[in-house]
Write an enzyme that holds these catalytic residues in place. Structure first.
Site, PDB file in Angstrom:
ATOM      1  N   ASN A  76     -27.065 -18.867   2.189  1.00 15.53           N
ATOM      2  CA  ASN A  76     -26.257 -19.030   3.388  1.00 15.53           C
ATOM      3  C   ASN A  76     -27.023 -19.562   4.590  1.00 15.53           C
ATOM      4  O   ASN A  76     -26.579 -19.442   5.730  1.00 15.53           O
ATOM      5  CB  ASN A  76     -25.585 -17.695   3.744  1.00 15.53           C
ATOM      6  CG  ASN A  76     -24.836 -17.119   2.555  1.00 15.53           C
ATOM      7  OD1 ASN A  76     -25.214 -16.075   2.053  1.00 15.53           O
ATOM      8  ND2 ASN A  76     -23.817 -17.816   2.078  1.00 15.53           N
ATOM      9  N   VAL A  84     -27.249 -21.029  10.084  1.00 10.07           N
ATOM     10  CA  VAL A  84     -26.843 -19.826   9.368  1.00 10.07           C
ATOM     11  C   VAL A  84     -25.339 -19.827   9.168  1.00 10.07           C
ATOM     12  O   VAL A  84     -24.585 -20.080  10.111  1.00 10.07           O
ATOM     13  CB  VAL A  84     -27.251 -18.567  10.179  1.00 10.07           C
ATOM     14  CG1 VAL A  84     -26.747 -17.303   9.518  1.00 10.07           C
ATOM     15  CG2 VAL A  84     -28.752 -18.517  10.360  1.00 10.07           C
ATOM     16  N   CYS A  85     -24.907 -19.519   7.963  1.00 16.79           N
ATOM     17  CA  CYS A  85     -23.485 -19.356   7.661  1.00 16.79           C
ATOM     18  C   CYS A  85     -23.226 -17.861   7.585  1.00 16.79           C
ATOM     19  O   CYS A  85     -23.563 -17.216   6.604  1.00 16.79           O
ATOM     20  CB  CYS A  85     -23.128 -20.027   6.330  1.00 16.79           C
ATOM     21  SG  CYS A  85     -21.403 -19.825   5.876  1.00 16.79           S
ATOM     22  N   LEU A  86     -22.684 -17.313   8.639  1.00 13.39           N
ATOM     23  CA  LEU A  86     -22.459 -15.868   8.708  1.00 13.39           C
ATOM     24  C   LEU A  86     -21.132 -15.634   9.411  1.00 13.39           C
ATOM     25  O   LEU A  86     -20.990 -15.940  10.599  1.00 13.39           O
ATOM     26  CB  LEU A  86     -23.620 -15.213   9.462  1.00 13.39           C
ATOM     27  CG  LEU A  86     -23.631 -13.708   9.601  1.00 13.39           C
ATOM     28  CD1 LEU A  86     -23.592 -13.034   8.230  1.00 13.39           C
ATOM     29  CD2 LEU A  86     -24.866 -13.250  10.357  1.00 13.39           C
TER      30      LEU A  86
END
Length: 183
Positions: A76, A84-86
């Site tokens: 991620n 960041v993929c959050l």
């Protein structure tokens, strides 16, 4: 809080008073680096990352932008940009959250529980799903290569042309150039 700028100031001070090293990027309080340590009992343990944080004008009503500066191997996190993929940061952010939440809860949870079904790094996601042991080994290799504590201070940073020289850079003596004077 009466205004976003007061809240930004308070959250930043709270982060600085915690155990995180914070480096300001410029004179404002909107861009800074935070030294983030990998969670214990994970393949990221022992790694230290420099994380760039940008606070939008509308913070805390709009989420901060978070990106890793040194490389990290994670499904991620985009390997090249550090993005960041959050979900908590990108979609479900709330003014109830603060910067300490990001570094004490959200990022550790991201590293401990990667979501391979929504990857920014497809190779890491595929390896994690195919061979968890090989994935964890690759994570540890990246930690050793890119996230050693002694390397964090030597990361390339955006330097402005008006920065002053350090004492070591300034104190280069003429002896090194011309040799010793005759007695």
């Amino acid at each position: 809080m009466s205004s976003p700028s007061k809240r930004r100031e308070m959250d930043l001070m709270k982060l600085m008073m915690s155990d995180y090293k914070v480096e300001m990027i410029n004179d404002g309080m909107q861009e800074f680096y935070v030294h983030f340590h990998g969670p214990n009992e994970s393949p990221y343990q022992g790694g230290v990352w420099k994380v760039r944080v940008e606070l939008p004008d509308a913070y805390p009503y709009k989420s901060p932008s978070i990106g890793f500066i040194n490389k990290i191997y994670h499904p991620n996190v985009d390997e090249m940009s550090g993005s960041v993929c959050l979900d908590v940061i990108n979609q479900t952010w709330s003014p109830m959250f603060d910067l300490v939440n990001v570094f004490e809860v959200f990022l550790p949870q991201l590293l401990l529980y990667p979501n391979a079904s929504d990857p920014l790094n497809g190779e890491a996601a595929a390896l994690m799903m195919r061979d968890k042991a090989a994935y964890e080994l690759r994570v540890k290799e990246y930690c050793e290569k890119y996230a050693k504590p002694e390397d964090i201070g030597a990361m390339p940073e955006e330097k402005s042309s008006d920065e002053e020289l350090t004492e070591d850079e300034y104190d280069s003596s003429d002896e090194q150039v011309a040799g010793k004077a005759d007695p």
